[in-house]
Design an enzyme around this catalytic site. Structure first.
Site, mmCIF file in Angstrom:
data_model
loop_
_atom_site.group_PDB
_atom_site.id
_atom_site.type_symbol
_atom_site.label_atom_id
_atom_site.label_comp_id
_atom_site.label_asym_id
_atom_site.label_seq_id
_atom_site.Cartn_x
_atom_site.Cartn_y
_atom_site.Cartn_z
ATOM 1 N N LYS A 74 47.847 49.041 37.025
ATOM 2 C CA LYS A 74 48.433 48.577 38.283
ATOM 3 C C LYS A 74 49.817 49.181 38.512
ATOM 4 O O LYS A 74 50.416 48.989 39.576
ATOM 5 C CB LYS A 74 48.518 47.053 38.288
ATOM 6 C CG LYS A 74 47.149 46.376 38.282
ATOM 7 C CD LYS A 74 47.275 44.866 38.264
ATOM 8 C CE LYS A 74 45.892 44.216 38.239
ATOM 9 N NZ LYS A 74 45.986 42.732 38.207
ATOM 10 N N ARG A 103 40.541 51.258 44.251
ATOM 11 C CA ARG A 103 41.732 50.481 44.628
ATOM 12 C C ARG A 103 42.910 50.756 43.697
ATOM 13 O O ARG A 103 44.067 50.675 44.102
ATOM 14 C CB ARG A 103 41.394 48.988 44.648
ATOM 15 C CG ARG A 103 40.468 48.601 45.799
ATOM 16 C CD ARG A 103 40.423 47.101 46.002
ATOM 17 N NE ARG A 103 39.784 46.398 44.904
ATOM 18 C CZ ARG A 103 38.480 46.191 44.815
ATOM 19 N NH1 ARG A 103 37.645 46.653 45.751
ATOM 20 N NH2 ARG A 103 37.967 45.510 43.804
ATOM 21 N N HIS A 138 25.557 38.732 33.798
ATOM 22 C CA HIS A 138 25.520 39.008 32.366
ATOM 23 C C HIS A 138 24.106 39.411 31.984
ATOM 24 O O HIS A 138 23.177 39.340 32.798
ATOM 25 C CB HIS A 138 25.978 37.796 31.563
ATOM 26 C CG HIS A 138 27.469 37.644 31.486
ATOM 27 N ND1 HIS A 138 28.264 38.507 30.772
ATOM 28 C CD2 HIS A 138 28.302 36.741 32.056
ATOM 29 C CE1 HIS A 138 29.538 38.143 30.885
ATOM 30 N NE2 HIS A 138 29.586 37.077 31.666
ATOM 31 N N ILE A 140 21.683 38.087 30.443
ATOM 32 C CA ILE A 140 20.603 37.134 30.716
ATOM 33 C C ILE A 140 20.216 37.154 32.191
ATOM 34 O O ILE A 140 19.040 36.983 32.550
ATOM 35 C CB ILE A 140 21.023 35.714 30.257
ATOM 36 C CG1 ILE A 140 19.804 34.790 30.183
ATOM 37 C CG2 ILE A 140 22.122 35.144 31.147
ATOM 38 C CD1 ILE A 140 20.115 33.456 29.520
ATOM 39 N N TYR A 142 20.516 39.849 34.269
ATOM 40 C CA TYR A 142 19.834 41.116 34.558
ATOM 41 C C TYR A 142 18.382 41.069 34.077
ATOM 42 O O TYR A 142 17.482 41.575 34.747
ATOM 43 C CB TYR A 142 20.564 42.292 33.913
ATOM 44 C CG TYR A 142 22.051 42.291 34.121
ATOM 45 C CD1 TYR A 142 22.613 41.882 35.337
ATOM 46 C CD2 TYR A 142 22.934 42.674 33.110
ATOM 47 C CE1 TYR A 142 23.989 41.855 35.531
ATOM 48 C CE2 TYR A 142 24.307 42.660 33.301
ATOM 49 C CZ TYR A 142 24.828 42.243 34.501
ATOM 50 O OH TYR A 142 26.189 42.214 34.689
ATOM 51 N N ASP A 168 22.185 44.966 28.443
ATOM 52 C CA ASP A 168 23.490 45.585 28.196
ATOM 53 C C ASP A 168 23.373 46.881 27.410
ATOM 54 O O ASP A 168 23.970 47.903 27.771
ATOM 55 C CB ASP A 168 24.389 44.623 27.409
ATOM 56 C CG ASP A 168 24.968 43.508 28.263
ATOM 57 O OD1 ASP A 168 24.730 43.507 29.484
ATOM 58 O OD2 ASP A 168 25.659 42.630 27.706
#
Length: 356
Positions: A74, A103, A138, A140, A142, A168
């Site tokens: 940032k 961003r 998370h 589970i 997906y 994952d």
């Protein structure tokens, strides 16, 4: 000996599991990986018990072979540092929600303008497009959205919470590595970089494989204990008299025949190859009764001498001591980050004719 990817340099902005696991794989293959870590934001992998030394065992494992640079993205000076670094790096891996890197001022288009050969891999739950692209999720979730969970587990208890992170790792990490290496080959041919959009949900959906083919092209709805490989046949797990488990995968005729002979069920050999659900359930019940008559150790001794695709369900600690795992050197000792050695899971790809 240097690894096959020793010419690649990777900037890794990812945290938790999918991205770090992918870049660990690349580091294991010789790539130079620099982790860009936010000093003001805790990586949950660092504080997830258990601990061994200063960091969690998960963090030490996923960080092996990598260097770390702390940058507050940032801050303008940190953004400029990234822009300088990317001039000399081949690959960027990030795991933010879509638009976050833009961003911050270090999105793909910005970095591509600095280094046109850059390969940029973004790993997200749902991908860079679609109505769910900004939605949290998370592993589970997906597995649920992708249909995988719907045909796993038991008919009377529903889908199981998995002990490993399938979406994952098998989804995000492995597909990211495949995509990156494919982009490297393309760059060698064209001189151009690439943007790689990895959706863990897409990858999990693709992992449905045979079940997906049966459902989409074969018109066969998939459900728990409804197929050959998910508990609908004798291909299953069976409990021993002392509460342990055996895996029985004796699908082929020669293996099912040996299984039946070993269990004293020779008269049921024909049931193993039958498509009749009643035959399968009768064989399954008979196997269950037989396996329940002896201890785990007794069955291990019996099937150690029988080539029938029957193996014990081992704990991770037991697996680490299994002669096959040991022969393949799948447990290694690596620096946990402070100069002290730590036992870790090894790298599963061997680039030599004999694994060293």
């Amino acid at each position: 000996m240097a690894g096959p990817l020793n010419a690649l340099k990777i900037l890794d902005f990812s945290t938790l599991l999918p991205g770090p696991y992918a870049t660990m794989m690349l580091a294991d293959m010789g790539a130079e990986v620099l982790r860009v870590e936010a000093p003001d934001r805790v990586d949950l992998a660092k504080v997830m018990p258990p601990f061994d030394g200063k960091f969690s065992t998960t963090f030490s494992y996923l960080s092996r072979g990598k260097q770390t640079l702390q940058l507050n993205l940032k801050q303008p000076e940190s953004v400029e540092r990234v822009k300088e670094l990317v001039k000399d790096y081949d690959i960027v891996v990030e795991q933010f929600r879509p638009g976050v890197m833009d961003r911050l001022g270090i999105g793909y288009e910005t970095l591509k303008a600095i280094n046109p050969k850059l390969i940029y891999c973004a790993i997200t739950g749902y991908g860079q497009t679609g109505p769910y692209k900004d939605r949290a999720g998370h592993d589970i979730n997906y597995l649920a959205i992708s249909g995988v969970a719907s045909h796993c587990g038991r008919a009377d208890s529903g889908p199981p919470p998995m002990g490993i992170q399938v979406a994952d790792v098998a989804g995000g990490s492995h597909h990211a590595v495949m995509g990156i290496l494919a982009a490297v080959i393309q760059r060698q041919q064209t001189g151009q970089g690439a943007f790689i959009d990895i959706s863990m949900t897409d990858a999990a959906f693709a992992l449905n494989a045979m079940a997906g083919a049966a459902a989409l092209a074969g018109g066969q709805p998939q459900k728990p204990e409804g197929g050959m490989l998910n508990g609908g046949t004798f291909y299953d797990y069976y409990q021993t008299s002392d509460g342990r488990w055996l895996s029985v995968g004796s699908l082929e005729p020669q293996f099912s025949a040996r299984l039946c002979d070993t269990l004293g069920l020779s008269e049921m050999k024909s049931f193993a190859m039958s498509q009749n659900p009643e035959h399968q359930q009768k064989l399954k019940a008979a196997i269950k009764e037989k396996i329940a008559s002896k201890t785990f150790a007794e069955w291990r001794a019996v099937f150690a001498e029988v080539d029938a695709c029957v193996e014990p369900v081992l704990t991770i600690e037991e697996a680490a001591e299994h002669p096959q795992i040991k022969a393949r050197r799948m447990v290694v000792e690596r620096d946990r980050g402070d100069g002290v050695g730590q036992r870790q899971l090894g790298y599963p790809i061997s680039f030599n004719s004999v694994k060293k």
